[in-house]
Motif scaffolding. Sequence first.
Motif, PDB file in Angstrom:
ATOM      1  N   ASP A 154      -4.072  39.635   2.043  1.00 48.61           N
ATOM      2  CA  ASP A 154      -3.023  39.741   3.126  1.00 48.61           C
ATOM      3  C   ASP A 154      -2.548  40.900   3.389  1.00 48.61           C
ATOM      4  OD1 ASP A 154      -3.074  37.193   3.182  1.00 48.61           O
ATOM      5  OD2 ASP A 154      -1.456  36.323   1.605  1.00 48.61           O
ATOM      6  N   PHE A 155      -2.669  41.903   2.182  1.00 50.93           N
ATOM      7  CA  PHE A 155      -2.109  43.250   2.493  1.00 50.93           C
ATOM      8  C   PHE A 155      -3.180  43.899   3.489  1.00 50.93           C
ATOM      9  CE2 PHE A 155      -2.544  47.602   0.691  1.00 50.93           C
ATOM     10  CZ  PHE A 155      -1.162  48.093   1.093  1.00 50.93           C
ATOM     11  N   THR A 168      -1.818  43.796   6.959  1.00 57.72           N
ATOM     12  CA  THR A 168      -0.650  44.294   7.203  1.00 57.72           C
ATOM     13  C   THR A 168      -0.539  45.370   8.355  1.00 57.72           C
ATOM     14  OG1 THR A 168      -0.450  45.765   5.383  1.00 57.72           O
ATOM     15  CG2 THR A 168       0.482  43.562   5.152  1.00 57.72           C
ATOM     16  N   GLU A 169       0.501  45.429   8.872  1.00 58.91           N
ATOM     17  CA  GLU A 169       0.719  46.499   9.979  1.00 58.91           C
ATOM     18  C   GLU A 169       0.330  47.992   9.221  1.00 58.91           C
ATOM     19  OE1 GLU A 169       3.625  48.395  13.286  1.00 58.91           O
ATOM     20  OE2 GLU A 169       4.303  46.653  12.066  1.00 58.91           O
ATOM     21  N   GLU A 170       0.714  48.325   8.141  1.00 61.18           N
ATOM     22  CA  GLU A 170       0.362  49.275   7.585  1.00 61.18           C
ATOM     23  C   GLU A 170      -0.934  49.786   7.292  1.00 61.18           C
ATOM     24  OE1 GLU A 170       1.214  51.315   2.903  1.00 61.18           O
ATOM     25  OE2 GLU A 170       1.999  49.501   3.249  1.00 61.18           O
TER      26      GLU A 170
END
Length: 299
Positions: free
Chosen positions: A265-266, A269-271
Amino acid sequence: MKKAFIFLLAILTTFAVTGCGGNEAPGGAEGTAPNQPEQGAGGSILISGSTALQPLVEQAADVYMSSHAGSTIQVQGGGSGTGLSQVAEGTVQIGNSDIFAEEKEGIDASQLVDHKVAVVGIAAAVNPNVVVDNLTSQQLIDIFTGKITNWKDVGGDDVKVTLVNRPKSSGTRATFIQFGLKGQEEAEGVTQDSSGTVRKIINETPGAIGYLAFSYIDGKTVKGISLDGEAPTAENVTNNKYPIWAYEHMYTKGEPTGLTKDFIDFMMTEEIQQGTVSQLGYIPVTSMKVQRDAAGNVK
């Protein structure tokens, strides 16, 4: 009177404690201490496979672990075939691959769940002293199948062509053969599994040519070659003008849970997608204007 006074004093003390303490922690957020690492699922996971995807996953893992106390993520290479085999066997939690599991012989893709986390462009990479900057599709095929053995035959200097290939377990190799060589097998050459080692050999060998993910091509140690006039750039990959590209997959055996799920999921992320993915030379999956299936069909 004395009892009334004691009762009144008790009430005032209660209000004073409630007003000063409450449920708000010193950091301002209710029930949360300030400057504490984010709590993830915790535990330890092992990831193996694609060396083309390895730099991205390693950096993302470092970022994740720095803000998630108690989490350990180990990332290893070995090639896409290794990642797919090991995740299918259950010896790793995530198998990184440049190819669809359906493309790998001996893998039961129905047991695996595909998580596409990025796109990788793959370019023919040459020693920086090779003066050729562009090849036609047929010239590329002729070089890698051994029909062209000297750079002078494609407008370069009189220098012998040295092929640097990848082993059959490599997803980068499978993608390059399918979309760069139109399914034709490579001629014999130097064979190395690690993308980093391939780059080193190309850099140190006059006339050398191999193939690498865009993230390994810096224009100094190795130089990327245009194909039919289309440069190996992220923009040209997004619309399929440059055809040698693949999804970067993170496969799990069944639906992921715990730390495995948290980390995947990480990765989305947008990051990571808009930051780390682009910074390391990959292409965010959200930027693609076309889609490609396991059979190679583009729509």
